[in-house]
Enzyme design. Sequence first.
Site, PDB file in Angstrom:
ATOM      1  N   ASP A 161     -11.998   9.230  11.402  1.00 60.05           N
ATOM      2  CA  ASP A 161     -11.941   8.556  10.273  1.00 60.05           C
ATOM      3  C   ASP A 161     -12.247   7.362   9.602  1.00 60.05           C
ATOM      4  OD1 ASP A 161     -11.035   9.398   7.176  1.00 60.05           O
ATOM      5  OD2 ASP A 161      -9.379   9.018   7.361  1.00 60.05           O
ATOM      6  N   LYS A 175       4.124  -0.206   8.326  1.00 61.15           N
ATOM      7  CA  LYS A 175       4.321   1.810   7.579  1.00 61.15           C
ATOM      8  C   LYS A 175       4.798   2.484   7.804  1.00 61.15           C
ATOM      9  CE  LYS A 175      -0.287   3.536   8.444  1.00 61.15           C
ATOM     10  NZ  LYS A 175      -0.906   3.588   8.994  1.00 61.15           N
ATOM     11  N   GLY A 217       2.556   7.475   3.203  1.00 69.54           N
ATOM     12  CA  GLY A 217       3.561   7.098   3.053  1.00 69.54           C
ATOM     13  C   GLY A 217       4.152   5.782   2.819  1.00 69.54           C
ATOM     14  N   VAL A 245       2.965   0.984   3.080  1.00 69.03           N
ATOM     15  CA  VAL A 245       3.065  -0.018   3.514  1.00 69.03           C
ATOM     16  C   VAL A 245       3.509  -0.901   3.220  1.00 69.03           C
ATOM     17  CG1 VAL A 245       1.720  -1.404   4.730  1.00 69.03           C
ATOM     18  CG2 VAL A 245       0.852   0.801   4.883  1.00 69.03           C
ATOM     19  N   GLY A 264       0.201  -1.324   0.193  1.00 70.95           N
ATOM     20  CA  GLY A 264       0.307  -0.003   0.027  1.00 70.95           C
ATOM     21  C   GLY A 264       1.048   1.111   0.153  1.00 70.95           C
ATOM     22  N   ARG A 265       0.091   2.476  -0.209  1.00 68.21           N
ATOM     23  CA  ARG A 265       1.403   3.533  -0.601  1.00 68.21           C
ATOM     24  C   ARG A 265       0.356   4.629  -0.740  1.00 68.21           C
ATOM     25  NH1 ARG A 265       6.387   5.255  -2.614  1.00 68.21           N
ATOM     26  NH2 ARG A 265       6.427   3.190  -2.423  1.00 68.21           N
ATOM     27  N   GLY A 266       0.389   6.129  -0.399  1.00 71.76           N
ATOM     28  CA  GLY A 266      -0.960   6.982   0.180  1.00 71.76           C
ATOM     29  C   GLY A 266       0.313   8.267   0.499  1.00 71.76           C
ATOM     30  N   GLY A 267      -1.183   9.001   1.053  1.00 73.66           N
ATOM     31  CA  GLY A 267       0.101  10.329   1.339  1.00 73.66           C
ATOM     32  C   GLY A 267       0.960  10.234   2.790  1.00 73.66           C
TER      33      GLY A 267
END
Length: 260
Positions: free
Chosen positions: A174, A74, A57, A59, A52-55
């Site tokens: 969230d 993470k 960082g 995983v 996984g990847r996002g704003g």
Amino acid sequence: MQGPGKTERMAGAPRREEEPKAPKALVAVRPPPNVKPGAMIGDKYRVEREIGRGGFGVVVRAIHLTLDQRVAIKVLTESEGSTEAEWAEDAARFRREAKATAALRSEHVVRVLDVDVLDSGYPYIVMEYLDGRTLHDLTYTSPQPLSFTDGVDYAIQVLAALADAHSAGIVHRDLKPANVFLTKGIGGAPLVKVLDFGVSKMVAGTSQRLTRTGAVVGTVAYMAPEQLLDAKGVDGRADLWSLAMVLYEALARSHPFGAV
């Protein structure tokens, strides 16, 4: 004639250079963390692959070499153009996620196993590795809509996680389908895990304020009206609103208020 308050530049004279504006204080450039397959994290975790990847960082799935145990790690990375203050705030929020999650004992909250910092300065959280998929993936990739029985079962399990968090003075803020993970428990029974306490709020205590002024905390489509107005002032009831939005979407494959 030269007008009042004006000056005349003689032909051939050099132009006056304007004073340069002070540059925005950027984070010192760090080499990106090495999380490629085969890389070592903390001398005991070997990266297997990115999951996984996002704003926030990245995983990765890794293996604990001593215990021969699969884990998820993470790693926080810098946002492009962030300032030193923003980086410090992101790192503090990251540490708070680890602390908040580790404080919970419910089987319906992902377990935190370790927290540390890479030599390059990037903090990371080691969590239990979960095999399964998110409620968002299930909702939009299954050929049939989620049954009412399964939807209620998943919601009850999320409520168990929220009860543990709220009793510890923690509001998630969230909750959304992507943060509800579906895996298997003992005997193969469906087991729900709540993920990502990265924007959680401590209701009591002396925690430093980590929400930037004017920032929207959470995901708008699932946020209670009072959270839109004042994210710092919400309590556990905001999470219950979010869960109702999540359950509605899981059953209807749409949002109750249309596209948001």
